[in-house]
Design a protein around this motif. Structure first.
Motif, PDB file in Angstrom:
ATOM      1  N   ALA A  54       0.845  -1.193   0.000  1.00 32.99           N
ATOM      2  CA  ALA A  54       0.000   0.000   0.000  1.00 32.99           C
ATOM      3  C   ALA A  54       0.881   1.243   0.000  1.00 32.99           C
ATOM      4  N   LYS A  55       0.391   2.276  -0.666  1.00 35.09           N
ATOM      5  CA  LYS A  55       1.088   3.560  -0.694  1.00 35.09           C
ATOM      6  C   LYS A  55       0.389   4.505   0.281  1.00 35.09           C
ATOM      7  N   VAL A  56       1.149   4.970   1.273  1.00 36.54           N
ATOM      8  CA  VAL A  56       0.594   5.788   2.354  1.00 36.54           C
ATOM      9  C   VAL A  56       1.219   7.172   2.318  1.00 36.54           C
ATOM     10  N   LEU A  57       0.373   8.193   2.421  1.00 35.23           N
ATOM     11  CA  LEU A  57       0.829   9.575   2.519  1.00 35.23           C
ATOM     12  C   LEU A  57       0.419  10.126   3.878  1.00 35.23           C
ATOM     13  N   VAL A  58       1.379  10.630   4.633  1.00 29.98           N
ATOM     14  CA  VAL A  58       1.112  11.247   5.927  1.00 29.98           C
ATOM     15  C   VAL A  58       1.371  12.746   5.814  1.00 29.98           C
ATOM     16  N   LEU A  59       0.347  13.543   6.071  1.00 30.55           N
ATOM     17  CA  LEU A  59       0.464  14.993   5.985  1.00 30.55           C
ATOM     18  C   LEU A  59       0.655  15.566   7.383  1.00 30.55           C
ATOM     19  N   GLY A  60       1.832  16.100   7.624  1.00 29.56           N
ATOM     20  CA  GLY A  60       2.195  16.625   8.935  1.00 29.56           C
ATOM     21  C   GLY A  60       3.350  15.830   9.504  1.00 29.56           C
ATOM     22  N   GLY A  61       4.449  16.522   9.818  1.00 34.63           N
ATOM     23  CA  GLY A  61       5.642  15.843  10.317  1.00 34.63           C
ATOM     24  C   GLY A  61       5.914  16.130  11.777  1.00 34.63           C
ATOM     25  N   GLY A  62       4.849  16.385  12.558  1.00 34.73           N
ATOM     26  CA  GLY A  62       5.000  16.526  14.000  1.00 34.73           C
ATOM     27  C   GLY A  62       5.035  15.168  14.666  1.00 34.73           C
ATOM     28  N   VAL A  63       4.773  15.142  15.970  1.00 36.48           N
ATOM     29  CA  VAL A  63       4.864  13.889  16.722  1.00 36.48           C
ATOM     30  C   VAL A  63       3.908  12.838  16.178  1.00 36.48           C
ATOM     31  N   ALA A  64       2.637  13.223  15.993  1.00 35.74           N
ATOM     32  CA  ALA A  64       1.647  12.256  15.504  1.00 35.74           C
ATOM     33  C   ALA A  64       2.002  11.776  14.103  1.00 35.74           C
ATOM     34  N   GLY A  65       2.407  12.703  13.246  1.00 34.62           N
ATOM     35  CA  GLY A  65       2.750  12.322  11.885  1.00 34.62           C
ATOM     36  C   GLY A  65       3.937  11.385  11.821  1.00 34.62           C
ATOM     37  N   ILE A 113      -3.716   5.388   0.947  1.00 35.17           N
ATOM     38  CA  ILE A 113      -4.044   5.821   2.307  1.00 35.17           C
ATOM     39  C   ILE A 113      -3.498   7.229   2.507  1.00 35.17           C
ATOM     40  N   VAL A 114      -4.301   8.105   3.099  1.00 31.82           N
ATOM     41  CA  VAL A 114      -3.822   9.429   3.495  1.00 31.82           C
ATOM     42  C   VAL A 114      -4.157   9.625   4.973  1.00 31.82           C
ATOM     43  N   ILE A 115      -3.169  10.036   5.757  1.00 32.44           N
ATOM     44  CA  ILE A 115      -3.365  10.349   7.178  1.00 32.44           C
ATOM     45  C   ILE A 115      -2.975  11.811   7.374  1.00 32.44           C
ATOM     46  N   THR A 116      -3.890  12.612   7.905  1.00 33.40           N
ATOM     47  CA  THR A 116      -3.617  14.034   8.088  1.00 33.40           C
ATOM     48  C   THR A 116      -3.525  14.365   9.577  1.00 33.40           C
ATOM     49  N   THR A 117      -2.574  15.235   9.940  1.00 35.83           N
ATOM     50  CA  THR A 117      -2.308  15.502  11.357  1.00 35.83           C
ATOM     51  C   THR A 117      -2.107  16.984  11.666  1.00 35.83           C
ATOM     52  N   ALA A 118      -2.363  17.879  10.706  1.00 36.38           N
ATOM     53  CA  ALA A 118      -1.977  19.283  10.856  1.00 36.38           C
ATOM     54  C   ALA A 118      -3.007  20.067  11.669  1.00 36.38           C
ATOM     55  N   ASP A 135      -8.417  11.508   9.299  1.00 38.25           N
ATOM     56  CA  ASP A 135      -8.211  12.909   9.659  1.00 38.25           C
ATOM     57  C   ASP A 135      -8.056  13.036  11.175  1.00 38.25           C
ATOM     58  N   LEU A 136      -6.803  13.159  11.656  1.00 41.35           N
ATOM     59  CA  LEU A 136      -6.549  13.299  13.089  1.00 41.35           C
ATOM     60  C   LEU A 136      -6.909  14.680  13.608  1.00 41.35           C
ATOM     61  N   ALA A 137      -7.107  15.639  12.719  1.00 43.26           N
ATOM     62  CA  ALA A 137      -7.415  17.003  13.152  1.00 43.26           C
ATOM     63  C   ALA A 137      -8.914  17.257  13.267  1.00 43.26           C
ATOM     64  N   ALA A 138      -9.738  16.270  12.949  1.00 44.79           N
ATOM     65  CA  ALA A 138     -11.191  16.473  12.963  1.00 44.79           C
ATOM     66  C   ALA A 138     -11.655  16.859  14.360  1.00 44.79           C
ATOM     67  N   GLY A 139     -12.376  17.965  14.453  1.00 48.27           N
ATOM     68  CA  GLY A 139     -12.858  18.435  15.750  1.00 48.27           C
ATOM     69  C   GLY A 139     -13.937  19.468  15.566  1.00 48.27           C
ATOM     70  N   GLY A 176     -11.609  20.256  10.275  1.00 46.18           N
ATOM     71  CA  GLY A 176     -10.586  19.229  10.108  1.00 46.18           C
ATOM     72  C   GLY A 176      -9.727  19.509   8.901  1.00 46.18           C
ATOM     73  N   ASN A 177      -8.820  18.589   8.600  1.00 47.38           N
ATOM     74  CA  ASN A 177      -7.933  18.727   7.444  1.00 47.38           C
ATOM     75  C   ASN A 177      -8.565  18.227   6.149  1.00 47.38           C
ATOM     76  N   VAL A 178      -9.677  17.514   6.265  1.00 46.64           N
ATOM     77  CA  VAL A 178     -10.259  16.831   5.112  1.00 46.64           C
ATOM     78  C   VAL A 178     -11.681  17.316   4.886  1.00 46.64           C
TER      79      VAL A 178
END
Length: 371
Positions: free
Chosen positions: A165-176, A249-254, A281-285, A289-291
Motif C-alpha cells: 500500500a502507498k501511504v501519505l502522511v500529511l504533517g511531520g510533528g509527533v503524531a505524523g 491511504i492518506v493520514i492528516t495531522t496538521a 483525519d486526526l485534526a477532525a474536531g 478538520g484537514n479533510v
C-alpha cells in the motif's frame, strides 16, 4: 497536612482514558500525597477500583472527589463547573481559549497543558500533547490498515505478488512521525509532507519519502506550523490535488492551536483518489478538520468510494496506554508544583507561567494568547 489529589471520571462521550492510573497513584502515595479517585473512573481503561485501593488511594463519588480534593486532575474540562470550588487547583487539557472565562468565574486556579512550553527540555516529561500525539499517530496507522481493503506490506504468494500500500502522511510533528513509523513497520510504502522545512528533514530521517509540493514554508512558534495565507493555501491545494491520487491511504495531522485546522485534502483531492482508498483525519474536531467533509468520530464514503474517517480523539481508543502516559505526565507536573506538602505557583517560573490560565477569579494568561 498532605495535599489531596483527586481524579474524577471523565464525562466526555466516548472518552475511555483516566487522568491517574493505579501505578501513578502509588507513586504519589509514596511521595506523601493523598489520592482520592471516583469509583469507576478507570473502568474504560481497564483499571479497577481495587487496584487504586491497593495503590493507597481512596475511592469516593464524583461529588466527594470535587468536594475534598485540593488538586483535581482531569483530561477534559469538567462538564459541571459548579462542582469546582474557589482556591482549588484544576489540572488538565482545559482548552483555555474556550473555557478560561468560565473557569475564572468559579475562582478555581486552572493549569492547562495547552500552554506548556514544549521546546523547554525540563518540561518534556510533563508534555501530554506529545505523549497523546504518539498514541494518536500509532492508532491512525493501525486504523487505516484495518479499514483498507488490501494489504499494507508487499506479499509474494502462489497466487502472485501483491504490491504494498502507498501511504501519505500529511504533517511531520509527533503524531505524523509516529504514523509514518507505524505504517512503515506494517510494510507500506510511506511518503510524508509538511510545510515546515525542519519537519521535512524529520520525515526523511525516518526513511520515508518526502513529497515535494513546491517552496511553501510555514514554520510557526513553539514548533507548530503557522496558518498559511490564502494564496499559499491555494497553491498547496492545487499541488496536493495533483499528487494525492497516487496514494491508497492518506493520514492528516496538521493543527493550528486554538484555530480551525487547515484544509489539506479538499473535495477535489478526494475525487482524485481511487475507489477503496482511505483517509484518516486526526485534526477532525469542533473547529473543523484537514479533510473536506470529515466530522469528529464520523465515517463516510464519498461518491467515488473513498472512506473518510474523522479521528480527532484516537488516544481514547487506546485507553490503557494513553492513560498510563498521561498519568506519568501529571505526576511530573505535580512534582514540579508541590514542595514540602504545599502547592507552589511561581509565576516567575517559565513552566508555571505558561500553564497558569486563571487564579483568584482572574485570567492571568496574556490576553493575546487567549484570543
Amino acid at each position: 497536612m498532605s495535599v489531596l489529589i483527586g481524579c474524577p471520571a471523565e464525562t466526555e462521550p466516548r472518552e475511555n482514558r483516566v487522568a491517574l492510573t493505579p501505578d501513578v497513584a502509588a507513586r504519589l502515595h509514596r511521595a506523601g500525597l493523598d489520592v482520592i479517585v471516583e469509583s469507576g473512573a478507570g473502568r474504560g481503561a481497564w483499571f479497577h477500583d481495587e487496584e487504586y485501593v491497593a495503590a493507597g488511594a481512596r475511592i469516593g463519588t464524583g461529588e466527594e472527589v470535587y468536594a475534598q480534593a485540593d488538586v483535581v486532575v482531569v483530561i477534559h474540562p469538567p462538564a459541571d463547573r459548579t462542582l469546582l470550588r474557589a482556591g482549588q487547583l484544576l489540572i488538565g487539557l482545559l482548552e483555555p481559549l474556550l473555557t478560561a472565562g468560565d473557569l475564572a468565574d468559579t475562582k478555581v486556579t486552572a493549569i492547562s497543558f495547552d500552554g506548556l512550553p514544549r521546546t523547554l527540555s525540563r518540561a518534556q516529561s510533563m508534555d501530554v500533547l506529545t505523549s497523546q500525539a504518539n498514541v494518536a499517530g500509532y492508532k491512525a496507522a493501525v486504523l487505516a490498515a484495518d479499514t483498507f481493503g488490501g494489504f499494507f506490506p508487499m506479499l509474494m504468494t502462489a497466487a502472485g505478488t501483491v504490491r504494498p500500500a502507498k501511504v501519505l502522511v500529511l504533517g511531520g510533528g509527533v503524531a505524523g512521525l509516529q504514523a509514518i513509523g507505524t505504517a512503515r513497520r506494517l510494510g507500506a510504502l510511506v511518503t510524508g509532507y509538511d510545510v515546515r522545512a525542519a519537519a521535512r528533514s524529520d520525515i526523511a530521517s525516518t526513511g520515508a519519502s518526502v513529497l515535494d509540493l513546491g517552496g511553501v514554508s510555514a514554520s510557526g512558534q513553539g514548533g507548530y506550523a503557522r496558518a498559511l495565507t490564502a494564496e499559499e493555501q491555494a497553491d498547496q491545494q492545487r499541488a496536493m490535488i495533483a499528487a494525492i491520487g497516487a496514494f491508497d491511504i492518506v493520514i492528516t495531522t496538521a493543527q493550528v492551536p486554538g484555530h480551525r485546522p487547515p484544509e489539506l485534502v479538499p473535495a477535489a483531492a478526494l475525487a482524485a483518489m481511487a475507489s477503496g482508498s482511505v483517509v484518516v483525519d486526526l485534526a477532525a474536531g469542533p473547529l473543523g478538520g484537514n479533510v473536506a467533509g470529515s466530522t469528529p468520530d464520523g465515517r463516510h464514503v464519498t461518491a467515488n468510494g473513498v472512506t473518510v474517517l474523522g479521528a480527532g480523539n484516537l488516544p481514547a481508543q487506546v485507553p490503557r496506554a494513553a492513560s498510563a502516559a498521561w498519568a506519568r505526565n501529571v505526576a511530573a507536573l505535580l512534582g514540579h508544583l508541590i514542595h514540602d506538602g504545599s502547592v507552589v505557583l511561581d509565576r516567575g517560573d517559565e513552566i508555571t507561567a505558561g500553564l497558569l490560565v486563571c487564579q483568584d477569579g482572574q485570567i492571568v494568561q496574556p490576553k493575546e494568547t487567549l484570543s
